[in-house]
Design a protein around this motif. Sequence first.
Motif, PDB file in Angstrom:
ATOM      1  N   SER A   1     -10.451   1.942   4.436  1.00 46.20           N
ATOM      2  CA  SER A   1      -9.201   2.344   4.062  1.00 46.20           C
ATOM      3  C   SER A   1      -8.558   3.483   5.347  1.00 46.20           C
ATOM      4  O   SER A   1      -9.178   4.405   5.398  1.00 46.20           O
TER       5      SER A   1
ATOM      6  N   ASP B   1      -5.346  -2.172   4.549  1.00 49.55           N
ATOM      7  CA  ASP B   1      -4.866  -1.697   3.687  1.00 49.55           C
ATOM      8  C   ASP B   1      -3.441  -2.511   3.285  1.00 49.55           C
ATOM      9  O   ASP B   1      -3.244  -2.635   2.261  1.00 49.55           O
TER      10      ASP B   1
ATOM     11  N   ARG C   1      -2.135  -1.810  -0.417  1.00 51.41           N
ATOM     12  CA  ARG C   1      -3.160  -0.649  -0.702  1.00 51.41           C
ATOM     13  C   ARG C   1      -2.698   0.723   0.155  1.00 51.41           C
ATOM     14  O   ARG C   1      -3.171   1.640   0.011  1.00 51.41           O
TER      15      ARG C   1
END
Length: 963
Positions: A210, A455, A459
Amino acid sequence: MNDFTRHLLSRLPAARTDVGTRTAYSSDASIYRAVPTAVFEPHDADEAATAVAIAVEHEVGVTCRGGGTSIAGNSIGAGLILDFSRHMNRIVSLDAEAATASVQPGVVLGTLRDRAAEHGLTVGPDPSTYSRCTLGGMLGNHACGPHSVQWGTTADITERVDLLLSDGRRLSASSGTSGDAQIDKQLRQLRDRHLAPLRTELGRFGRQVSGYGLNALLPENGFHVARSLVGSEGTCGVLLGAQIRLTPIPPARALLVLGFPDVYTAADCAPTLAKAGALTVEGLDDALVDALRSRPGHSPGIELLPRGAAWLYCEIEGPDESAAVANAQQLAQETGVPSFVTADAVQTAAIWSIRRNGAGIATRMADGRQAWPGWEDSAVPPERLSGYLRDLHALMAEHKRSGTITGHFGEGCLHVRIDWELGTEKGVSGYRDFITAAGDLVVAHGGCASGEHGDGRARSELLARTYSPELLGAFGAFKEIWDPKGLLNPGILVDPVPFDADIRPGPGRDRQELPLIQRFGADQGSLTNAVHRCTGVGTCRNATGPMCPSYQVTRDEVHSTRGRARVLSEMLRGDTVPDGWRSTEVRDALDLCFSCKACKSECSVNVDMAAYKAEFLHRHYRNRLRPRAHYTLGWLPLLARMASVAPQIANRLTAKEALAKRMSALAGLEPRRPLVDLPHRTFRQWFNSRTPAAEAGESGTVVLWPDTFSNFLDPRGARAATQVLEALGYEVVLPGGPVCCGLTWHSTGQLKTARAVLSRSVRSLEKHLDAGRTVIGLEPSCTQTLREDAAELLPDSPAVRKLSGQVRTLAELVADHQGRWPFGRLEQDAVMQPHCHQEAGHGHRPETEVFERLGVSADVVSSGCCGMAGNFGYEPGHWEVSQAAAERELYPKLRAAEPDTAVLADGFSCRTQISQGEGSRRPEHLAELLLRALPENHRAQNQSPRGAQPCQNSQSGNGTCAS
């Protein structure tokens, strides 16, 4: 047309701004939707640079795309899409000694793996979409895959990336430098300002991907600028090329499958197996297996799974196969759970197919409910996976949700599909509540929302719940160094769009929904539900295989099953596609669909584009004039019956080339396609005039279905089938009166006529069905229509329900015949073109069994449709694509075959394509092969192998017999 598109088209005329293309690119494999302003497929770096410069000048965002298999929504955008997969897809160099490869961004991973395998090498990261994902996409979203547990992630193997910046500069970043001194200085200053969070918040476990990989800039990591850009999702620069490190292939491998009582026990065991050296430690739960079992023709790999409710796949290496198997068995004994070990390639592929198709399979639960990606790639340190799983299941229960779980258990990374109700505002609100809670949950377990695949839209918003404000500030500063105007993939990672915005299956998706002619029972009678089966994982873009033939030829996203599904989805939404069901853009997007039904079986969620196309054509031409080919080819059964009254006259007319061309033009047909000759007698005429064999009836009575093609156009197979069935002891009878399954009307979208024709024809079978008699189909497309598609047109017919269980192919009956076997061995080679509709149904296993007993070694065409595809090959504008489809595999196999090799094709359209394209070959129906294998025909067979004979009775020279 705005100023940007005018400027773009003036400089790059190949850029695409039409509605069909833009809607085909409106989504990827995620739940998100963004219709771009333009799409461009650059041929080289200069064209890419020109496109980016124009976009920057007009302040239009630029999003890069490879295979479009991103689950997080990384590869969609409302500005300019750069698709590198069509042209910039070369392997520039492969240095086997140094074990490195230099590639363009559009290279498909599977293509590179195949090339590397020639040197005993492979690519370590291997996501399940390896057959269509690109290296550019892998670098963009930090792909990992099953083998990364031992062979590393994409960042680990990256040595150099070649970038185009938004200001036009081109750089080559590697270890120690970005390729630009000023940027190097800025990056070092950024790193030194934020050493603490870079060291404490990033790089804590292997699957923490991430955010930006700024920990690669640390001194102890060699200031590796190239690796800091892996996973940047096109937000920092446009990738033009890269150099990656390759991995040696182990000498031998065995697959160990372990069965566990639940996923928590499997998760507890996974870290130990990874530390023991397993090359993969992949997990899946019983919900996924149940979903697969609910599909027609489910994977044979299921039967090989050991007892359990969760499983781990562990690939074990060894110096040779026996050692690999022994190592796997030893590890199985140490775990003490039910296990299965194999080194057999067929078994291994079957078992792995369950895991690799998981992203598609999981989209439909066993009870038919749809499940979605969203909380897809979360990861925690492996030793904390079991506790995280328990809490995640508790969260799902709290929200009254369920789903399927697979993942890279050895690295603590999960793939989850959950049955959110995304079609309503309330459902989307519930989605936000769940994702927010799940984001906090994974952080509480020391993890992050993305363990691979970036991501993206799904996300990026959660980064603020994952990392400190200082680290988020560092991410923003990193982005600004590379892309100060923020035009590269905007809304991703930095200044993210909300994760519940722009949801494709969300509210408003079905404004154009209308009552349908076909039942669409598996989709609750909704075409919207049907087209949303397409998850976008892109199996239709596989580099090889039967799906999707028009895409395989054109390599155009619009011509993929996924592209067509997106165009249909946008039509049903009603925002961007003008004219709804009357849309010419949708019609054109569907035009090159072969209706081959490969998607119905090859797609992991059983998209049936042939059915969708038929429904669209029905609505599109309702109360309007159709193309002339629709009348000629759709009403072929009636026209053929009329022509059979005087076939010699029809053949004399079509034998005159000039007249035949005028007739083709008048009929609206492709002028380069010869018109077929008609037989002097129809099959029914022959059947009614013959004397049945003396032994007929000892094995029972079967009904032979005299389809249009077998009766009026090429009765050789039907005549041979009658004799073969009688030689097996069956009494052969025909339905009373003319019959037709309605396929030609169905494929041209004349659905009401198709339904009426089918209904009348089925009534002629009722007494036979009530008597329990088997109905034998000879034409695969007609057989499959009776077997499956009839129920979509006549769902309330008791006769149709019986019919589906009583229709069999000739090969099925012969292969399962328990009585006297009257055939000798032919001992001959053959090339076999399976019919695509048959492959979409029950496949050609029975044919293979019959071949083995006959001593026939068949080289089976595996690339799918022959290219004729029923009416497709005769429609104007399809000639080049039709021929190119045949050139993928069929024509080369025929040219390479020896003169005495038999050519087998049960489909009339397949035989027509073969005889017209390779005129020296006379293709046969299986029934003809079996007839030659009867003892009384052996002498003739030995004197003149039929497989090598041209058709002597063809009056037009096109290879279609008129006997």
